[in-house]
Design an enzyme around this catalytic site. Structure first.
Site, PDB file in Angstrom:
ATOM      1  N   HIS A   1      -4.998   1.299   7.293  1.00 47.91           N
ATOM      2  CA  HIS A   1      -3.632   1.819   7.460  1.00 47.91           C
ATOM      3  C   HIS A   1      -3.392   3.003   6.509  1.00 47.91           C
ATOM      4  CE1 HIS A   1       0.854   1.207   8.068  1.00 47.91           C
ATOM      5  NE2 HIS A   1       0.826   1.962   6.995  1.00 47.91           N
ATOM      6  N   GLU A   2      -3.766   2.823   5.240  1.00 49.63           N
ATOM      7  CA  GLU A   2      -3.513   3.881   4.248  1.00 49.63           C
ATOM      8  C   GLU A   2      -4.394   5.102   4.490  1.00 49.63           C
ATOM      9  OE1 GLU A   2      -0.869   3.625   2.651  1.00 49.63           O
ATOM     10  OE2 GLU A   2      -0.601   1.489   3.031  1.00 49.63           O
TER      11      GLU A   2
ATOM     12  N   CYS B   1       5.186  -0.606   7.287  1.00 49.20           N
ATOM     13  CA  CYS B   1       4.891   0.634   6.570  1.00 49.20           C
ATOM     14  C   CYS B   1       6.151   1.065   5.837  1.00 49.20           C
ATOM     15  CB  CYS B   1       4.466   1.707   7.568  1.00 49.20           C
ATOM     16  SG  CYS B   1       4.123   3.305   6.810  1.00 49.20           S
TER      17      CYS B   1
ATOM     18  N   HIS C   1      -2.898   7.426   6.895  1.00 53.57           N
ATOM     19  CA  HIS C   1      -1.853   8.284   6.314  1.00 53.57           C
ATOM     20  C   HIS C   1      -2.438   9.600   5.800  1.00 53.57           C
ATOM     21  CE1 HIS C   1       1.943   6.155   6.381  1.00 53.57           C
ATOM     22  NE2 HIS C   1       1.403   5.043   5.911  1.00 53.57           N
TER      23      HIS C   1
ATOM     24  N   GLY D   1       0.830  -1.194   0.000  1.00 56.19           N
ATOM     25  CA  GLY D   1       0.000   0.000   0.000  1.00 56.19           C
ATOM     26  C   GLY D   1       0.863   1.242   0.000  1.00 56.19           C
TER      27      GLY D   1
HETATM   28 NI    NI Z   1       2.154   3.114   5.898  1.00 57.59          NI
END
Ligand code: NI
Length: 169
Positions: free
Chosen positions: A134-135, A92, A138, A45
């Site tokens: 998770h993305e 990550c 961000h 990702g």
């Molecule tokens: Ni990440």
């Protein structure tokens, strides 16, 4: 074009991304650069903020090594429903060498637009659901360390700060 992935503690990773108003040729080029960058890393990702572009775009491809690629593009993503809970190891590209168990919703329903600006909805579970959460973090400037306990956070901060200093030498 492969772009440079920012590493923690780069302050640009804390920037909150802005909505994409139109999928212009420039935005499509950004999506293509992101895909190239993600596959080159390699990663499952990548969010636009990780290459210093504060736009609400992320990509995910959770296909296994011997499976055909399954690139998914999310523009202006929004999680409209979360169900259940799961804990699993996450990595990550902005935290090289760091893996940590993080608690997430087990299933999510996402609303977003694709590379052509067409709206879609997606039900995701498993690795895909985790990657989406998770993305999306961000794009709001939220990072892995924010999900960690105090002690683990300190260890990761020290490790990556040291790494960043060494990289400038
Ligand atoms: Ni990440």
């Amino acid at each position: 074009m492969i772009r440079k992935i920012l590493h923690y503690p780069d302050p640009r990773l804390r920037q909150k991304a802005e909505p994409v108003l139109e999928m212009t040729p420039e935005m499509k080029k950004l999506v293509d650069d992101m895909a190239e960058t993600m596959y080159a890393a390699p990663g499952v990702g990548l969010a636009a903020t990780q290459i210093g572009e504060p736009h609400r775009i992320f990509l995910v491809d959770v296909a296994g090594e011997d499976e055909p690629s399954d690139l998914r593009v999310f523009i202006n993503p929004e999680i409209v429903e979360r169900r259940g809970e799961c804990v699993g190891p996450e990595g990550c590209l902005s935290f090289p060498g760091v893996t940590e168990d993080i608690k997430r919703a087990a299933e999510v329903r996402v609303r977003a637009q694709d590379r052509d600006g067409k709206s879609f909805e997606l039900e995701a579970e498993g690795l895909l659901a985790v990657a989406i959460q998770h993305e999306l973090d961000h794009l709001d400037g939220v990072l892995m360390v924010d999900h960690m306990g105090m002690l683990k956070r300190r260890i990761v901060q020290r490790k990556l700060q040291k790494r960043a200093i060494e990289a400038t030498r």
